[in-house]
Motif scaffolding. Structure first.
Motif, PDB file in Angstrom:
ATOM      1  N   GLN A  45       0.851  -1.112   0.036  1.00 47.10           N
ATOM      2  CA  GLN A  45       0.038   0.044   0.156  1.00 47.10           C
ATOM      3  C   GLN A  45       0.866   1.425  -0.033  1.00 47.10           C
ATOM      4  N   ARG A  46       0.953   2.043  -1.013  1.00 44.68           N
ATOM      5  CA  ARG A  46       1.496   3.148  -1.132  1.00 44.68           C
ATOM      6  C   ARG A  46       1.448   4.170  -0.561  1.00 44.68           C
ATOM      7  N   SER A  47       0.107   4.301   0.055  1.00 46.43           N
ATOM      8  CA  SER A  47      -0.377   5.519   0.758  1.00 46.43           C
ATOM      9  C   SER A  47       0.259   5.645   2.140  1.00 46.43           C
ATOM     10  N   ALA A  48       1.010   4.693   2.616  1.00 45.31           N
ATOM     11  CA  ALA A  48       1.822   4.764   3.885  1.00 45.31           C
ATOM     12  C   ALA A  48       3.081   5.226   3.662  1.00 45.31           C
ATOM     13  N   LEU A  49       3.577   5.453   2.430  1.00 43.35           N
ATOM     14  CA  LEU A  49       5.145   5.571   2.314  1.00 43.35           C
ATOM     15  C   LEU A  49       5.464   6.958   2.508  1.00 43.35           C
ATOM     16  N   SER A  50       4.499   8.062   2.484  1.00 38.58           N
ATOM     17  CA  SER A  50       4.677   9.285   2.909  1.00 38.58           C
ATOM     18  C   SER A  50       3.988   9.799   4.316  1.00 38.58           C
ATOM     19  N   LYS A  51       3.576   8.562   4.984  1.00 34.43           N
ATOM     20  CA  LYS A  51       3.197   8.581   6.239  1.00 34.43           C
ATOM     21  C   LYS A  51       3.937   7.863   7.389  1.00 34.43           C
ATOM     22  N   GLY A  52       3.313   6.817   7.830  1.00 35.46           N
ATOM     23  CA  GLY A  52       3.862   5.989   8.861  1.00 35.46           C
ATOM     24  C   GLY A  52       4.983   5.382   8.457  1.00 35.46           C
ATOM     25  N   TYR A  53       5.077   4.754   7.239  1.00 34.35           N
ATOM     26  CA  TYR A  53       6.183   4.071   7.055  1.00 34.35           C
ATOM     27  C   TYR A  53       7.597   4.897   6.859  1.00 34.35           C
ATOM     28  N   LEU A  54       7.273   6.206   6.388  1.00 36.19           N
ATOM     29  CA  LEU A  54       8.374   7.094   6.242  1.00 36.19           C
ATOM     30  C   LEU A  54       8.864   7.390   7.560  1.00 36.19           C
ATOM     31  N   LEU A  55       7.996   7.609   8.653  1.00 37.28           N
ATOM     32  CA  LEU A  55       8.411   8.209  10.036  1.00 37.28           C
ATOM     33  C   LEU A  55       8.753   6.815  10.745  1.00 37.28           C
ATOM     34  N   GLY A  56       8.510   5.680  10.300  1.00 34.87           N
ATOM     35  CA  GLY A  56       9.066   4.640  11.292  1.00 34.87           C
ATOM     36  C   GLY A  56       7.982   3.928  12.076  1.00 34.87           C
ATOM     37  N   THR A  57       6.727   4.494  11.975  1.00 32.90           N
ATOM     38  CA  THR A  57       5.620   3.836  12.778  1.00 32.90           C
ATOM     39  C   THR A  57       4.832   2.852  12.285  1.00 32.90           C
ATOM     40  N   THR A  58       5.229   2.724  11.134  1.00 31.54           N
ATOM     41  CA  THR A  58       4.393   1.313  10.200  1.00 31.54           C
ATOM     42  C   THR A  58       5.627   0.649   9.627  1.00 31.54           C
ATOM     43  N   GLY A  59       5.436  -0.619  10.067  1.00 29.73           N
ATOM     44  CA  GLY A  59       6.452  -1.897   9.632  1.00 29.73           C
ATOM     45  C   GLY A  59       6.265  -2.231   8.136  1.00 29.73           C
ATOM     46  N   PRO A  60       7.257  -2.981   7.642  1.00 24.62           N
ATOM     47  CA  PRO A  60       7.083  -3.612   6.298  1.00 24.62           C
ATOM     48  C   PRO A  60       6.126  -4.583   6.111  1.00 24.62           C
ATOM     49  N   ALA A  61       5.517  -5.264   7.366  1.00 19.64           N
ATOM     50  CA  ALA A  61       4.574  -6.221   6.980  1.00 19.64           C
ATOM     51  C   ALA A  61       3.259  -5.553   6.893  1.00 19.64           C
ATOM     52  N   ASP A  62       3.097  -4.317   7.575  1.00 15.86           N
ATOM     53  CA  ASP A  62       1.933  -3.596   7.625  1.00 15.86           C
ATOM     54  C   ASP A  62       1.460  -2.912   6.188  1.00 15.86           C
ATOM     55  N   LEU A  63       2.676  -2.958   5.235  1.00 16.06           N
ATOM     56  CA  LEU A  63       2.302  -2.425   3.981  1.00 16.06           C
ATOM     57  C   LEU A  63       1.655  -3.473   3.150  1.00 16.06           C
ATOM     58  N   ASP A  64       1.760  -4.730   3.210  1.00 15.80           N
ATOM     59  CA  ASP A  64       1.443  -5.621   2.609  1.00 15.80           C
ATOM     60  C   ASP A  64      -0.194  -5.779   2.205  1.00 15.80           C
ATOM     61  N   VAL A  65      -0.812  -5.677   0.966  1.00 18.64           N
ATOM     62  CA  VAL A  65      -1.934  -5.828   0.692  1.00 18.64           C
ATOM     63  C   VAL A  65      -2.799  -7.032   1.076  1.00 18.64           C
ATOM     64  N   LEU A  66      -1.869  -7.909   0.836  1.00 15.74           N
ATOM     65  CA  LEU A  66      -2.502  -9.397   1.230  1.00 15.74           C
ATOM     66  C   LEU A  66      -1.322 -10.049   1.989  1.00 15.74           C
ATOM     67  N   LYS A  67      -1.543 -11.148   2.644  1.00 18.39           N
ATOM     68  CA  LYS A  67      -0.789 -11.724   3.277  1.00 18.39           C
ATOM     69  C   LYS A  67       0.161 -12.580   2.449  1.00 18.39           C
ATOM     70  N   PRO A  68       1.366 -12.762   2.657  1.00 17.55           N
ATOM     71  CA  PRO A  68       2.186 -13.459   1.743  1.00 17.55           C
ATOM     72  C   PRO A  68       1.806 -14.860   1.114  1.00 17.55           C
ATOM     73  N   GLN A  69       0.989 -15.449   2.163  1.00 13.08           N
ATOM     74  CA  GLN A  69       0.635 -16.865   1.997  1.00 13.08           C
ATOM     75  C   GLN A  69      -0.525 -16.759   1.168  1.00 13.08           C
ATOM     76  N   PHE A  70      -1.200 -15.791   0.911  1.00 16.15           N
ATOM     77  CA  PHE A  70      -2.525 -15.910   0.156  1.00 16.15           C
ATOM     78  C   PHE A  70      -2.122 -16.334  -1.143  1.00 16.15           C
ATOM     79  N   TYR A  71      -1.031 -15.746  -1.891  1.00 17.74           N
ATOM     80  CA  TYR A  71      -0.951 -16.024  -3.165  1.00 17.74           C
ATOM     81  C   TYR A  71      -0.407 -17.488  -3.632  1.00 17.74           C
ATOM     82  N   ALA A  72       0.038 -18.332  -2.659  1.00 18.63           N
ATOM     83  CA  ALA A  72       0.303 -19.565  -2.599  1.00 18.63           C
ATOM     84  C   ALA A  72      -0.953 -20.481  -2.515  1.00 18.63           C
TER      85      ALA A  72
END
Length: 444
Positions: A45-72
């Motif tokens: 989710q790109r919307s967090a890139l200028s917000k929580g992810y940029l500030l360090g309050t949102t972690g990489p896993a929180d960016l995922d649109v879907l859980k990694p296992q979903f695709y498998a």
């Protein structure tokens, strides 16, 4: 699984991932699905890139649109890290930069957009940065921690968020924009002035009504020279002056392109096997006379699910009220609508207190709204705008009058069930609603 080549989604984006999810879970599609992305990351989710992810309050896993296992689990093939370089719609094949090819029965193009580049001397110096993807955000966070003097070019939504982030990191921050207020094309003078005061109150130096003549430095940024002759010290320059849709692949494939990939109200392109969604799509909207291209998180989610339905022959009309949210200085701003013109702005509450709301009217009909720290109000405002019905300005201005009491039926109506009716023609000389931001207000 069926024997047909299946569906290829070009763009491992929010819209692309939501389309894949809807194909499997909402519609039970059991054919092959291939998700192609030029980045190595799973859809995020790109919307967090200028917000929580940029500030360090949102972690990489929180960016995922879907859980990694979903695709498998859903048997979705991931082809990440290599962009699509050739698309043959008649032969129904797509080729990637690594020479991999995928056949398809139908294709969804969700290639997104890229930052518009600054065209001035010195724009290629080290220390000039843009923000679009996850790697950009990570590098920018590192640069902000080390910076002292930051110049943000552009006072739109992105520029405002970047200025707020820079101040959070403790940097001396200057914003340069040729318009008289931040977000002028969206909010106009009055409410744009409110955003300007918020920046001033948090220590941002606003240089409005000015532009960038050049970026100065030998190997890296040292200062920014403005058109009016000011020289602003800078060791980091962040550019936020809009985005350009990634239409090159679609145009080379012969699709109709004009400020985005042109689609109908169901996201169907000019070729019967191709659908487009997300930031790259410029689609027909029943509320507006001209096609719209909207670069919002909310739009990507809606487009993804709608594209899945269209691909499976179950098209639904996309008629939602556009929605955007921003976080700045600990506050949440929510904006709804995409008006081509307005003639009056009604405010509810005090500008300096949480819950402040502004509603833009066109001949008595609410066409847009901005609310600040007013949790839950956006849903009611979206419903109010969607009805396209005149309201009593005095009641609208009264914060003690519930917004839902202003509806013709005096009850909440699901947004998806509302028809906007006939689109209304802008005033002479006004532009179309074909970009992320509305043109200048009629009374500006």
């Amino acid at each position: 699984m069926s024997a047909d080549p299946g569906i290829v989604i070009i763009g491992a984006s929010l819209a692309g991932a939501k389309a894949a999810q809807a194909l499997r879970l909402d519609h039970g599609y059991d054919g092959p699905i291939t998700l192609v992305g030029d980045e190595p990351h799973l859809p995020y989710q790109r919307s967090a890139l200028s917000k929580g992810y940029l500030l360090g309050t949102t972690g990489p896993a929180d960016l995922d649109v879907l859980k990694p296992q979903f695709y498998a689990d859903q048997d979705i093939t991931l082809a990440l890290g290599a962009p699509a370089t050739a698309l043959d719609l008649d032969a129904r094949r797509v080729r990637l930069a690594d020479c991999t090819e995928f056949p398809f029965t139908q294709v969804l193009i969700a290639t997104g957009a890229r930052p518009r580049r600054l065209q001035v001397p010195g724009a290629d110096l080290d220390g000039v940065r843009y923000l679009r993807n996850r790697d950009d955000s990570e590098h920018l966070a590192t640069a902000l921690r080390a910076a002292g003097n930051v110049v943000v070019i552009g006072a739109g939504w992105l520029g405002s968020e970047l200025a707020a982030a820079s101040r959070t990191f403790g940097n001396h921050t200057t914003v340069i924009d040729p318009l008289p207020t931040p977000l002028y094309h969206v909010l106009g003078d009055g409410i744009g002035g409110l955003i300007a005061r918020r920046h001033h109150d948090h220590g941002v130096n606003l240089l409005l009504g000015d532009g960038v003549e050049a970026i100065l430095g030998t190997r890296s940024v040292e200062a920014v020279q403005t058109i009016t002759g000011r020289t602003i010290p800078a060791d980091l320059v962040i550019v936020g002056v809009g985005a350009t849709p990634n239409t090159e692949l679609a145009q080379a494939a012969g699709l109709c392109v004009d400020g985005g990939i042109l689609t109908d109200g169901h996201l169907r392109t000019s070729h019967p096997v191709a659908v487009a969604a997300g930031d790259v799509a410029r689609h027909h909207h029943p509320r507006y006379l001209n096609p719209v291209r909207i670069e919002h998180w909310d739009n990507a989610v809606i487009h993804g699910t709608a594209a899945a339905a269209t691909l499976l022959g179950k098209p639904t009309t996309i008629d939602h009220v556009p929605y955007f949210f921003s976080t700045q200085y600990g506050s949440t701003l929510e904006y709804l609508g995409l008006p081509t013109t307005w003639d009056r702005i009604i405010t509810r509450g005090e500008q300096t207190t949480p819950g402040f709301t502004a509603i833009w009217l066109d001949r008595g009909i609410p066409v847009a709204a901005l609310t600040i720290d007013n949790r839950g109000a956006a849903d009611h405002l979206r419903t109010l705008i969607a009805t396209a019905h005149p309201v009593d300005p005095q009641q609208l201005a009264d914060p003690d009058t519930p917004l839902l009491d202003l509806l013709p039926t005096r009850r909440a109506v699901p947004c998806e069930a509302i028809s906007y009716g006939r689109p209304r023609r802008p005033n002479p000389g006004q532009g179309s609603a074909s970009t992320t931001h509305a043109p200048r207000p009629a009374n500006a």
